[in-house]
Design an enzyme around this catalytic site. Structure first.
Site, mmCIF file in Angstrom:
data_model
loop_
_atom_site.group_PDB
_atom_site.id
_atom_site.type_symbol
_atom_site.label_atom_id
_atom_site.label_comp_id
_atom_site.label_asym_id
_atom_site.label_seq_id
_atom_site.Cartn_x
_atom_site.Cartn_y
_atom_site.Cartn_z
ATOM 1 N N HIS A 1 -15.178 7.301 -9.128
ATOM 2 C CA HIS A 1 -14.681 6.204 -8.259
ATOM 3 C C HIS A 1 -13.578 7.086 -7.160
ATOM 4 C CE1 HIS A 1 -13.436 2.119 -7.319
ATOM 5 N NE2 HIS A 1 -12.303 2.261 -7.201
ATOM 6 N N ASP B 1 -11.404 -3.544 -11.262
ATOM 7 C CA ASP B 1 -10.534 -2.122 -10.748
ATOM 8 C C ASP B 1 -9.256 -2.446 -10.833
ATOM 9 O OD1 ASP B 1 -9.748 0.115 -9.746
ATOM 10 O OD2 ASP B 1 -10.700 -0.307 -7.761
ATOM 11 N N MET C 1 -10.596 -6.881 -7.937
ATOM 12 C CA MET C 1 -9.452 -6.017 -7.881
ATOM 13 C C MET C 1 -8.623 -7.077 -9.008
ATOM 14 S SD MET C 1 -9.399 -3.450 -6.202
ATOM 15 C CE MET C 1 -7.710 -2.936 -6.720
ATOM 16 N N SER D 1 -11.264 6.777 -11.841
ATOM 17 C CA SER D 1 -10.846 6.935 -10.598
ATOM 18 C C SER D 1 -9.724 8.202 -10.118
ATOM 19 C CB SER D 1 -9.958 5.618 -10.327
ATOM 20 O OG SER D 1 -9.184 6.126 -9.144
ATOM 21 N N ASP E 1 -10.918 6.131 -4.302
ATOM 22 C CA ASP E 1 -10.223 5.215 -3.565
ATOM 23 C C ASP E 1 -9.698 5.872 -2.170
ATOM 24 O OD1 ASP E 1 -9.967 3.092 -5.425
ATOM 25 O OD2 ASP E 1 -9.073 4.477 -6.823
ATOM 26 N N MET F 1 -7.851 4.897 0.969
ATOM 27 C CA MET F 1 -6.748 4.056 1.522
ATOM 28 C C MET F 1 -6.163 4.816 2.798
ATOM 29 S SD MET F 1 -4.576 3.711 -1.886
ATOM 30 C CE MET F 1 -5.522 3.193 -3.443
ATOM 31 N N MET G 1 -10.343 0.896 0.977
ATOM 32 C CA MET G 1 -9.493 0.015 1.139
ATOM 33 C C MET G 1 -8.686 0.160 2.480
ATOM 34 S SD MET G 1 -7.946 0.421 -2.560
ATOM 35 C CE MET G 1 -8.823 1.812 -2.781
ATOM 36 N N HIS H 1 -14.682 3.284 -2.567
ATOM 37 C CA HIS H 1 -14.022 1.951 -2.636
ATOM 38 C C HIS H 1 -13.092 2.324 -1.356
ATOM 39 C CE1 HIS H 1 -10.694 -0.853 -4.631
ATOM 40 N NE2 HIS H 1 -11.436 -1.379 -3.520
HETATM 41 C C1 DX5 Z 1 -6.143 0.873 -6.915
HETATM 42 C C2 DX5 Z 1 -7.183 1.478 -7.010
HETATM 43 C C3 DX5 Z 1 -7.500 1.786 -8.209
HETATM 44 C C4 DX5 Z 1 -6.754 2.651 -9.116
HETATM 45 C C5 DX5 Z 1 -6.803 2.098 -10.558
HETATM 46 O O1 DX5 Z 1 -5.876 0.243 -5.286
HETATM 47 O O2 DX5 Z 1 -8.270 0.644 -6.150
HETATM 48 O O3 DX5 Z 1 -8.946 2.324 -8.227
HETATM 49 O O4 DX5 Z 1 -7.029 4.073 -9.002
HETATM 50 O O5 DX5 Z 1 -6.071 2.795 -11.363
HETATM 51 P P1 DX5 Z 1 -5.425 2.450 -12.536
HETATM 52 O O6 DX5 Z 1 -6.559 2.423 -13.588
HETATM 53 O O7 DX5 Z 1 -4.376 3.353 -12.916
HETATM 54 O O8 DX5 Z 1 -4.823 1.109 -12.640
HETATM 55 ZN ZN ZN Z 2 -10.614 1.265 -6.539
#
Ligand code: DX5
Ligand code: ZN
Length: 223
Positions: A35, A179, A139, A10, A37, A39, A70, A68
């Site tokens: 990956h 994840d 998750m 990620s 993320d 948000m 969110m 991904h």
């Molecule tokens: C959290 C994200 C993850 C995050 C994982 O909301 O969806 O993808 O980047 O990070 P680590 O591996 O540090 O938990």
């Molecule tokens: Zn993620």
């Protein structure tokens, strides 16, 4: 059994001023996925990456760009991320009243379809959609931030989803991605529970030797 394992570093934990370097590290480490993320400061408190960044990443990598989302109203962002060059687009079941519509929309773009569930969302909520997706993203932390600790009960949830996929003869068609809080020390047990893809952010990008960590994940999966 684990030969199909894929690592999805990620980039949330990478240096955002040097994402090209992060992609190069992923190449050197042999990672399959990138990956991303996304948000929106509404579905989760954090605010991160939009389609223009994915477009830039796309121009620098041939790897599978794993978006991904969110975000609330995921349907509004499917097309922008598809056009930006995502290979797979995952949305949260908690973020929509009509998961089927979001699935159909992602499918219409030709991208891989992923559905995700937060740690407290019952597994039964995703069951009606399992045969319509390519990926279930489990998750194992509350979404929003990298660097959190793995929630222990997540391993049982992965095993439960794997079992459901097997019962429905979907285990070869639908991948399980896990994840949050994935580290070298807990990866093996999650893979053995049924994960096909592991996301790892801080374990990779906060390490002194990200390439070595990525290679170690693949070594573990083979062991
Ligand atoms: C959290 C994200 C993850 C995050 C994982 O909301 O969806 O993808 O980047 O990070 P680590 O591996 O540090 O938990
Ligand atoms: Zn993620």
């Amino acid at each position: 059994m684990t030969s199909g394992f894929k690592l999805a570093p990620s980039i949330l934990s990478a240096d955002f001023s040097a994402l090209g370097t992060a992609l190069q590290l992923c190449d050197d480490g042999g990672a399959h996925y990138i990956h991303v993320d996304v948000m929106d400061n509404q579905f989760v408190p954090n605010l991160t990456i939009g389609p223009p960044v994915v477009r830039s990443l796309r121009s620098l990598t041939k790897k599978h760009v794993d978006v991904h989302m969110m975000v609330i109203e995921p349907e509004k962002l499917v097309e922008p991320f598809a056009k930006a060059g995502a290979d797979g687009i995952t949305f949260h079941i908690e973020a929509t009243d009509d998961p089927k519509a979001v699935i159909d929309l992602i499918r219409s773009t030709g991208k891989d379809v992923g559905i995700s569930l937060k740690p407290k969302t019952p597994v039964s909520d995703i069951v009606p959609f399992m045969d319509q997706v390519d990926l279930v993203l489990v998750m194992s932390v509350e979404p929003g931030f990298g660097g959190q600790g793995y929630i222990d009960g997540s391993t049982e949830r992965v095993a439960e989803i794997k079992q459901l996929l097997i019962e429905k003869c979907l285990q070869d068609r639908v991948q399980i991605e896990v994840d949050g809080g994935i580290k070298l020390h807990n990866a093996k047990v999650v893979i053995d529970a049924g994960a096909d893809i592991l996301v790892a952010g801080s374990e990779v990008f906060k390490a002194d030797d990200p390439v070595g960590v990525m290679r170690s994940f693949y070594d573990l999966a083979r062991s």
